[in-house]
Design a protein around this motif. Sequence first.
Motif, PDB file in Angstrom:
ATOM      1  N   THR A 179       0.828  -1.201   0.000  1.00 30.60           N
ATOM      2  CA  THR A 179       0.000   0.000   0.000  1.00 30.60           C
ATOM      3  C   THR A 179       0.863   1.251   0.000  1.00 30.60           C
ATOM      4  O   THR A 179       0.534   2.254  -0.659  1.00 30.60           O
ATOM      5  N   CYS A 180       1.982   1.221   0.731  1.00 25.91           N
ATOM      6  CA  CYS A 180       2.919   2.350   0.695  1.00 25.91           C
ATOM      7  C   CYS A 180       3.454   2.562  -0.715  1.00 25.91           C
ATOM      8  O   CYS A 180       3.582   3.701  -1.175  1.00 25.91           O
ATOM      9  N   ALA A 181       3.757   1.463  -1.407  1.00 33.11           N
ATOM     10  CA  ALA A 181       4.259   1.570  -2.773  1.00 33.11           C
ATOM     11  C   ALA A 181       3.197   2.141  -3.704  1.00 33.11           C
ATOM     12  O   ALA A 181       3.488   2.983  -4.565  1.00 33.11           O
ATOM     13  N   ALA A 182       1.953   1.688  -3.536  1.00 33.37           N
ATOM     14  CA  ALA A 182       0.873   2.222  -4.366  1.00 33.37           C
ATOM     15  C   ALA A 182       0.687   3.714  -4.122  1.00 33.37           C
ATOM     16  O   ALA A 182       0.495   4.497  -5.063  1.00 33.37           O
ATOM     17  N   ALA A 183       0.743   4.124  -2.863  1.00 35.41           N
ATOM     18  CA  ALA A 183       0.585   5.542  -2.537  1.00 35.41           C
ATOM     19  C   ALA A 183       1.738   6.365  -3.099  1.00 35.41           C
ATOM     20  O   ALA A 183       1.534   7.478  -3.605  1.00 35.41           O
ATOM     21  N   MET A 184       2.948   5.823  -3.022  1.00 33.55           N
ATOM     22  CA  MET A 184       4.099   6.543  -3.563  1.00 33.55           C
ATOM     23  C   MET A 184       3.967   6.706  -5.079  1.00 33.55           C
ATOM     24  O   MET A 184       4.207   7.795  -5.629  1.00 33.55           O
ATOM     25  N   MET A 185       3.571   5.640  -5.763  1.00 35.43           N
ATOM     26  CA  MET A 185       3.435   5.741  -7.211  1.00 35.43           C
ATOM     27  C   MET A 185       2.317   6.698  -7.592  1.00 35.43           C
ATOM     28  O   MET A 185       2.450   7.476  -8.556  1.00 35.43           O
ATOM     29  N   ALA A 186       1.224   6.674  -6.842  1.00 34.12           N
ATOM     30  CA  ALA A 186       0.130   7.610  -7.125  1.00 34.12           C
ATOM     31  C   ALA A 186       0.581   9.048  -6.923  1.00 34.12           C
ATOM     32  O   ALA A 186       0.280   9.931  -7.742  1.00 34.12           O
ATOM     33  N   CYS A 221      -5.345   2.231  -5.501  1.00 32.46           N
ATOM     34  CA  CYS A 221      -4.374   2.797  -4.552  1.00 32.46           C
ATOM     35  C   CYS A 221      -4.298   1.985  -3.257  1.00 32.46           C
ATOM     36  O   CYS A 221      -3.507   2.311  -2.377  1.00 32.46           O
ATOM     37  N   ARG A 222      -5.147   0.975  -3.125  1.00 34.48           N
ATOM     38  CA  ARG A 222      -5.173   0.079  -1.958  1.00 34.48           C
ATOM     39  C   ARG A 222      -5.599   0.805  -0.673  1.00 34.48           C
ATOM     40  O   ARG A 222      -5.340   0.313   0.426  1.00 34.48           O
ATOM     41  N   HIS A 223      -6.273   1.917  -0.783  1.00 33.25           N
ATOM     42  CA  HIS A 223      -6.733   2.632   0.408  1.00 33.25           C
ATOM     43  C   HIS A 223      -7.716   1.778   1.214  1.00 33.25           C
ATOM     44  O   HIS A 223      -7.828   1.929   2.434  1.00 33.25           O
ATOM     45  N   TYR A 224      -8.388   0.867   0.556  1.00 36.02           N
ATOM     46  CA  TYR A 224      -9.336   0.011   1.247  1.00 36.02           C
ATOM     47  C   TYR A 224      -8.668  -0.918   2.265  1.00 36.02           C
ATOM     48  O   TYR A 224      -9.339  -1.488   3.141  1.00 36.02           O
ATOM     49  N   THR A 225      -7.356  -1.079   2.179  1.00 36.26           N
ATOM     50  CA  THR A 225      -6.663  -2.000   3.088  1.00 36.26           C
ATOM     51  C   THR A 225      -6.315  -1.373   4.428  1.00 36.26           C
ATOM     52  O   THR A 225      -5.931  -2.094   5.354  1.00 36.26           O
ATOM     53  N   VAL A 226      -6.418  -0.050   4.569  1.00 32.27           N
ATOM     54  CA  VAL A 226      -6.043   0.605   5.822  1.00 32.27           C
ATOM     55  C   VAL A 226      -7.258   0.728   6.730  1.00 32.27           C
ATOM     56  O   VAL A 226      -8.405   0.583   6.293  1.00 32.27           O
ATOM     57  N   ASP A 227      -7.001   1.025   7.990  1.00 31.99           N
ATOM     58  CA  ASP A 227      -8.071   1.189   8.962  1.00 31.99           C
ATOM     59  C   ASP A 227      -9.005   2.314   8.520  1.00 31.99           C
ATOM     60  O   ASP A 227      -8.549   3.418   8.210  1.00 31.99           O
ATOM     61  N   ASP A 228     -10.290   2.034   8.487  1.00 31.77           N
ATOM     62  CA  ASP A 228     -11.313   2.992   8.055  1.00 31.77           C
ATOM     63  C   ASP A 228     -11.190   3.346   6.576  1.00 31.77           C
ATOM     64  O   ASP A 228     -11.787   4.325   6.119  1.00 31.77           O
ATOM     65  N   GLY A 229     -10.440   2.583   5.812  1.00 35.52           N
ATOM     66  CA  GLY A 229     -10.308   2.844   4.388  1.00 35.52           C
ATOM     67  C   GLY A 229     -11.494   2.307   3.608  1.00 35.52           C
ATOM     68  O   GLY A 229     -12.349   1.587   4.128  1.00 35.52           O
ATOM     69  N   ALA A 230     -11.560   2.686   2.349  1.00 37.33           N
ATOM     70  CA  ALA A 230     -12.663   2.260   1.489  1.00 37.33           C
ATOM     71  C   ALA A 230     -12.194   2.229   0.041  1.00 37.33           C
ATOM     72  O   ALA A 230     -11.146   2.790  -0.302  1.00 37.33           O
ATOM     73  N   VAL A 231     -12.968   1.566  -0.800  1.00 32.10           N
ATOM     74  CA  VAL A 231     -12.708   1.562  -2.231  1.00 32.10           C
ATOM     75  C   VAL A 231     -13.186   2.888  -2.809  1.00 32.10           C
ATOM     76  O   VAL A 231     -14.319   3.319  -2.567  1.00 32.10           O
TER      77      VAL A 231
END
Length: 308
Positions: free
Chosen positions: A78-85, A266-276
Amino acid sequence: MDRKDKERAGRGGIDKAACHPFLAAMAVQSANWPDIPTGTGRLEAGWITAAALFASDDAIEEYLRYEGSFHADMDRKTCAAAMMADYGYIFSTAVVPLFAGFGLIPDLSPRQFALRFYVTPLEHDGQVHEARRAHVRFLSPAFSTDRGNDTNTPCETAILDSGALCDLFRRSIEDHFRPLVGQLHARTGLARSALWRLVADAVAGTFLDAGRRFGRIEAAKATAMTVLKQPGSPLDNRQLHYFDLTLADEGHGAISHTFRARGGCCRHYTVDDGAVCPTCVLNTPERRDAELRQAMRHHVRKTMGMSS
């Protein structure tokens, strides 16, 4: 070295008269996207080339730690996805307006693309958080264009037809991001295809934004698809596209808006309180459209007084 050569060297090798189209395009880009201003010049203290960034273990790990600092439970993928975004946003905001608005492509090789990072507050959905942004500097005066009549002097200019220019832009994007995709895949295990999808999403999103700002949205959409949908390119995926949604309102008639359907996540859904996210590739078209129409209703009621 004669007087003219000395003057040119004193400007970092950029001849302002010869490069007028380049400088004019950057001025418009910087005015419209002030969080990612562009310029030309030399590599100075506080700046780093993309090549040096991609080759630095410390710099990559620091970037990943920064992305992970917003959620305690963010995994490495998820960190990698956020960095690339985030990096994809910086890159595309610096270069897509030059291409979409002016038919101009600078030298985008990582060694000629310099950045000076900074952090700024960003409001999103009513919440303020930090965002990593950058000033961008093109270290080479060279550029390619399909608008030969606009350039009276060479300034290391290559004149191409529109098809060749689109092909050059695609190859330049691929060549720029290939080292970063390799780094993030090796360090985090996030699939190369997932990383390339995020790059394509960023480019497609900025084409749409530039098309709106320059009043040529259909042309921008068409050009984006020409660049990003070449068979065999790592940027090509069938899910990425544009689509329109329309609301009917008695007071204002039909109100339409164009969206980008993402090919990546971006895989935000994988974090606490995250969503698609609504336009995420993981969302269903039915749920996506319902969520976006609701957002459109909220926006129109807030700004135009749409009827209930």
